[in-house]
Design an enzyme around this catalytic site. Structure first.
Site, mmCIF file in Angstrom:
data_model
loop_
_atom_site.group_PDB
_atom_site.id
_atom_site.type_symbol
_atom_site.label_atom_id
_atom_site.label_comp_id
_atom_site.label_asym_id
_atom_site.label_seq_id
_atom_site.Cartn_x
_atom_site.Cartn_y
_atom_site.Cartn_z
ATOM 1 N N GLN A 101 0.847 -1.202 0.000
ATOM 2 C CA GLN A 101 0.000 0.000 0.000
ATOM 3 C C GLN A 101 0.876 1.243 0.000
ATOM 4 O O GLN A 101 0.385 2.353 -0.145
ATOM 5 C CB GLN A 101 -0.871 0.016 1.262
ATOM 6 C CG GLN A 101 -1.818 -1.146 1.367
ATOM 7 C CD GLN A 101 -2.418 -1.239 2.761
ATOM 8 O OE1 GLN A 101 -3.404 -0.591 3.079
ATOM 9 N NE2 GLN A 101 -1.824 -2.037 3.611
ATOM 10 N N ASP A 104 5.965 5.014 -1.157
ATOM 11 C CA ASP A 104 7.299 5.608 -0.932
ATOM 12 C C ASP A 104 8.393 5.062 -1.847
ATOM 13 O O ASP A 104 9.499 5.601 -1.907
ATOM 14 C CB ASP A 104 7.712 5.464 0.545
ATOM 15 C CG ASP A 104 7.711 4.019 1.044
ATOM 16 O OD1 ASP A 104 7.953 3.088 0.247
ATOM 17 O OD2 ASP A 104 7.475 3.820 2.261
ATOM 18 N N HIS A 119 -1.406 1.353 -4.324
ATOM 19 C CA HIS A 119 -1.800 2.757 -4.142
ATOM 20 C C HIS A 119 -0.936 3.708 -4.973
ATOM 21 O O HIS A 119 -0.956 4.918 -4.733
ATOM 22 C CB HIS A 119 -1.741 3.149 -2.656
ATOM 23 C CG HIS A 119 -2.845 2.521 -1.842
ATOM 24 N ND1 HIS A 119 -2.853 2.500 -0.465
ATOM 25 C CD2 HIS A 119 -3.993 1.889 -2.220
ATOM 26 C CE1 HIS A 119 -3.946 1.878 -0.038
ATOM 27 N NE2 HIS A 119 -4.644 1.497 -1.077
ATOM 28 N N CYS A 127 -0.390 13.050 -15.916
ATOM 29 C CA CYS A 127 -0.977 14.274 -16.464
ATOM 30 C C CYS A 127 -2.496 14.206 -16.347
ATOM 31 O O CYS A 127 -3.112 13.217 -16.737
ATOM 32 C CB CYS A 127 -0.555 14.456 -17.918
ATOM 33 S SG CYS A 127 -1.313 15.921 -18.643
ATOM 34 N N GLY A 187 2.868 -4.481 9.014
ATOM 35 C CA GLY A 187 2.823 -3.033 9.251
ATOM 36 C C GLY A 187 1.662 -2.298 8.615
ATOM 37 O O GLY A 187 1.845 -1.212 8.092
ATOM 38 N N ALA A 231 8.852 -4.634 12.524
ATOM 39 C CA ALA A 231 9.078 -5.371 11.277
ATOM 40 C C ALA A 231 10.577 -5.554 11.012
ATOM 41 O O ALA A 231 11.007 -6.619 10.572
ATOM 42 C CB ALA A 231 8.426 -4.614 10.111
HETATM 43 P P1 OAD Z 1 -1.324 3.019 8.996
HETATM 44 O O1 OAD Z 1 -0.612 4.254 9.412
HETATM 45 O O2 OAD Z 1 -2.800 3.038 9.027
HETATM 46 O O3 OAD Z 1 -0.846 1.789 9.882
HETATM 47 C C1 OAD Z 1 0.487 1.531 10.128
HETATM 48 C C2 OAD Z 1 0.571 0.254 10.922
HETATM 49 O O4 OAD Z 1 1.942 -0.077 11.072
HETATM 50 C C3 OAD Z 1 -0.019 0.339 12.317
HETATM 51 O O5 OAD Z 1 -0.860 -0.791 12.520
HETATM 52 C C4 OAD Z 1 1.201 0.297 13.245
HETATM 53 O O6 OAD Z 1 0.930 -0.377 14.461
HETATM 54 C C5 OAD Z 1 2.175 -0.488 12.403
HETATM 55 N N1 OAD Z 1 3.599 -0.185 12.663
HETATM 56 C C6 OAD Z 1 4.186 1.006 12.927
HETATM 57 N N2 OAD Z 1 5.503 0.876 13.054
HETATM 58 C C7 OAD Z 1 5.804 -0.446 12.856
HETATM 59 C C8 OAD Z 1 7.001 -1.217 12.860
HETATM 60 N N3 OAD Z 1 8.198 -0.669 13.072
HETATM 61 N N4 OAD Z 1 6.910 -2.543 12.621
HETATM 62 C C9 OAD Z 1 5.678 -3.130 12.414
HETATM 63 N N5 OAD Z 1 4.529 -2.449 12.403
HETATM 64 C C10 OAD Z 1 4.575 -1.130 12.621
HETATM 65 O O7 OAD Z 1 -0.772 2.648 7.532
HETATM 66 P P2 OAD Z 1 -1.431 1.703 6.436
HETATM 67 O O8 OAD Z 1 -2.122 0.543 7.033
HETATM 68 O O9 OAD Z 1 -0.365 1.446 5.428
HETATM 69 O O10 OAD Z 1 -3.643 5.250 1.695
HETATM 70 O O11 OAD Z 1 -2.502 2.680 5.803
HETATM 71 C C11 OAD Z 1 -3.233 2.245 4.708
HETATM 72 C C12 OAD Z 1 -3.506 3.403 3.772
HETATM 73 O O12 OAD Z 1 -4.107 4.478 4.478
HETATM 74 C C13 OAD Z 1 -2.261 4.022 3.159
HETATM 75 O O13 OAD Z 1 -1.791 3.347 2.019
HETATM 76 C C14 OAD Z 1 -2.743 5.387 2.798
HETATM 77 C C15 OAD Z 1 -3.449 5.711 4.074
HETATM 78 O O14 OAD Z 1 -4.351 6.722 4.064
HETATM 79 C C16 OAD Z 1 -3.713 6.187 0.763
HETATM 80 O O15 OAD Z 1 -3.041 7.193 0.793
HETATM 81 C C17 OAD Z 1 -4.691 5.858 -0.323
#
Ligand code: OAD
Length: 243
Positions: A101, A104, A119, A127, A187, A231
């Protein structure tokens, strides 16, 4: 924990097809902010102001300032041990698909192949007029970058809230999840659809599903393994001592 890691490694060793779903947490140890949680981006900014087509139509310069800030930040960091361990894992199993997702680009930078960036990618621009997608790694694109082909306004090639995922990429992700024998979910808070449902696809297809996260998520209850921790510490252990 060591027992669980060994049991999950054994399951991985037996698998022909492995799928991995990653979220912002895998890049956290690289210094990329996550979205949710106390330090998350959506604590300081409203997604509706910055990551929707309506926000871009209303104020493209504001949206570009936000993406330039993220480009700048991400241009200064690199992949970490978890990204690297997944590259290694791909070389150890017969079939491997990495679904992320994250926008970066750190999986690509680490050398990952068979990667589905569901994503989009922050380093690509699209464009709004001719729809051409180009790669541009300059950290700051200023606030109204123009297409070099037709002069139209460029936008980040990322999926915003309210937008559909590329159907071809989504289909491949669903297929990879359904046909996997092991799926690692690393994560992600597992709240954004359709990405979050991929773990359920894997589970209903009979896969062993494993979550690696700092904390429990809405999916923890159906996980075969829930490995709580960083992770960057846990994923490398899965490929160590493979034998
Ligand atoms: P989130 O910010 O919602 O969740 C991050 C997760 O990573 C959380 O459950 C944390 O507990 C976990 N976490 C943080 N640090 C960690 C580490 N060092 N090791 C393991 N786990 C860790 O991010 P996403 O689930 O990726 O979408 O969010 C999903 C989508 O929502 C993103 O792709 C983005 C966002 O809005 C769009 O922009 C369309």
């Amino acid at each position: 924990m060591e027992e669980k890691i060994k049991a999950l490694r054994d399951a991985l060793k037996k698998a022909d097809q492995v799928a991995v779903l990653t979220g912002a947490g895998i890049s956290a140890e690289s210094g990329v902010p996550t979205f949710r949680g106390d330090e998350g981006i959506w604590k300081s900014y409203r997604a509706t102001d910055l990551a929707t087509p309506e926000a871009f139509a209303r104020d493209p310069e504001l949206v570009w300032r936000f993406y330039n800030w993220r480009r700048e930040l991400i241009s200064k960091v690199t992949y970490n041990l978890a990204h690297k361990a997944l590259v290694e894992l791909k070389g150890l199993v017969p079939g491997f698909t990495l679904i992320t997702q994250n926008v970066d680009g750190l999986h690509l930078l680490s050398g990952s192949q068979n990667l589905l960036e569901i994503h989009g990618n922050l380093w690509k621009v699209r464009c709004t007029k001719c729809q051409k997608i180009t790669l541009d790694r300059s950290p700051d694109l200023r606030t109204s970058p123009k297409c070099k082909f037709c002069g139209g306004l460029l936008r980040p090639h990322v999926v915003w809230f309210g937008e559909a995922l590329d159907p071809a990429i989504l289909n491949k992700s669903v297929d990879a999840s359904r046909t996997s024998q092991v799926m690692l979910v690393i994560g992600t808070s597992a709240v954004v659809q359709p990405a979050a449902s991929l773990a359920l696809e894997a589970k209903s297809g009979g896969a062993v599903v494993a979550e690696i996260n700092l904390e429990s998520t809405p999916h923890s209850h159906f996980m075969d393994f829930s490995l709580l921790g960083k992770a960057g510490e846990i994923v490398p252990k899965l490929v160590e001592a493979w034998g």
